[in-house]
Scaffold this active site. Structure first.
Site, mmCIF file in Angstrom:
data_model
loop_
_atom_site.group_PDB
_atom_site.id
_atom_site.type_symbol
_atom_site.label_atom_id
_atom_site.label_comp_id
_atom_site.label_asym_id
_atom_site.label_seq_id
_atom_site.Cartn_x
_atom_site.Cartn_y
_atom_site.Cartn_z
ATOM 1 N N GLU A 12 0.830 -1.211 0.000
ATOM 2 C CA GLU A 12 0.000 0.000 0.000
ATOM 3 C C GLU A 12 0.859 1.252 0.000
ATOM 4 O O GLU A 12 0.470 2.282 -0.530
ATOM 5 C CB GLU A 12 -0.847 0.055 1.271
ATOM 6 C CG GLU A 12 -1.938 -0.956 1.357
ATOM 7 C CD GLU A 12 -2.645 -0.796 2.687
ATOM 8 O OE1 GLU A 12 -3.802 -0.423 2.682
ATOM 9 O OE2 GLU A 12 -2.000 -1.034 3.724
ATOM 10 N N ASP A 216 -10.994 -10.365 2.931
ATOM 11 C CA ASP A 216 -11.453 -11.737 3.199
ATOM 12 C C ASP A 216 -12.640 -11.655 4.134
ATOM 13 O O ASP A 216 -12.991 -10.587 4.622
ATOM 14 C CB ASP A 216 -10.309 -12.562 3.830
ATOM 15 C CG ASP A 216 -9.749 -11.898 5.082
ATOM 16 O OD1 ASP A 216 -8.696 -11.283 5.002
ATOM 17 O OD2 ASP A 216 -10.392 -11.925 6.142
HETATM 18 N N1 ADE Z 1 -6.656 -8.343 8.211
HETATM 19 C C1 ADE Z 1 -7.170 -8.771 7.045
HETATM 20 N N2 ADE Z 1 -7.913 -9.877 7.225
HETATM 21 C C2 ADE Z 1 -7.855 -10.148 8.552
HETATM 22 C C3 ADE Z 1 -8.387 -11.172 9.345
HETATM 23 N N3 ADE Z 1 -9.120 -12.136 8.818
HETATM 24 N N4 ADE Z 1 -8.117 -11.152 10.677
HETATM 25 C C4 ADE Z 1 -7.360 -10.175 11.209
HETATM 26 N N5 ADE Z 1 -6.811 -9.188 10.502
HETATM 27 C C5 ADE Z 1 -7.065 -9.177 9.182
#
Ligand code: ADE
Length: 255
Positions: A12, A216
């Site tokens: 980023e 996610d």
């Molecule tokens: N950052 C991006 N995805 C995450 C997740 N599943 N748990 C913690 N931090 C994150």
């Protein structure tokens, strides 16, 4: 006024480094900081590092050693709120620590000696970041084909939960969301640094805003989705959003 731009991930930050005018690299607390100008605004760039303690050290150094007077933070997060999908963006209104538990001495989630569970982001700065997020995403619209893969992207605003844990199991994500919701803190997303940065900014009285791209759903495939998403999507979102945000600082006279 110096604006600190904190990035969770090197991917980023790279785009911002490419745009930085009069760049100067300084090492402090074992970290690299870059100061210079973006669109005529004095800025200092840093990587938060991962986890709450590391991010708190970075934030404290930005304020104490580099005189940061406001701070904006970009990164990725796991979507846990209903309808928060991969490819969406969440602009934080507040942060809570999902792993804070000093009960029975203090209520669950309460930060001892602060008498609160949540730290709020600065409302005017967050409104600017929301506008920049919408503008940045529409600028990217059509530039690459993630839209067809990801569907329509939404920009959400709300509570983000932080903790020293990468959440990568659907059952855990559900339990975490349910427990926080029962306590009156339903989160949209989960990540590992924001609440620490919010707390340090609160301690120093520094306006703070944060935006996270959903990489996610914090479920059993979270770790699989993550690296490619960061490379292909999140880094471009962060650059477009911060570019719009800093242009906004220049044109709104917020020097
Ligand atoms: N950052 C991006 N995805 C995450 C997740 N599943 N748990 C913690 N931090 C994150």
């Amino acid at each position: 006024m110096t604006t600190a731009i904190l990035s969770a991930l090197a991917e980023e930050q790279q785009g911002l480094l490419d745009l930085l005018r009069r760049p100067q690299r300084v090492t402090r607390a074992g970290r690299e900081f870059w100061h210079g100008e973006l669109h005529g605004q004095p800025v200092v760039l840093a990587l938060s590092r991962i986890g709450k303690v590391a991010a708190a050290t970075t934030t404290t150094t930005l304020i104490e050693a580099f005189g940061a007077q406001r701070l904006v933070f970009t990164g990725v997060a796991g979507g846990v709120g209903p309808g928060v999908q991969v490819g969406d963006v969440v602009v934080a209104t507040e942060f809570v620590q999902h792993d804070m538990d000093a009960s029975p001495l203090f209520p669950r989630y309460q930060i001892p000696l602060y008498d609160r569970e949540r730290f709020a982001c600065d409302a005017p700065l967050s409104a600017m970041l929301l506008g920049a997020s919408r503008a940045g995403l529409s600028r990217l619209n059509g530039q690459f084909d993630s839209k067809s893969v990801l569907g329509e992207r939404s920009v959400h605003q709300g509570l983000i939960a932080s903790g020293d844990r990468f959440v990568s199991a659907a059952a855990e994500a559900r339990a975490l969301h349910a427990a926080l919701s029962d306590a009156g803190h339903p989160p949209l997303a989960v990540e590992m640094e924001g609440a620490a940065v919010a707390q340090v900014c609160h301690d120093y009285g520094i306006p703070f805003a944060a935006v996270r791209t959903i990489s996610d759903r914090a479920d059993d495939t979270a770790h699989v989705d993550f690296p490619q998403f960061v490379r292909d999507v999140a880094s471009r979102y962060a650059l477009a959003i911060i570019d719009e945000f800093v242009r906004g600082l220049s044109t709104s006279g917020r020097r």
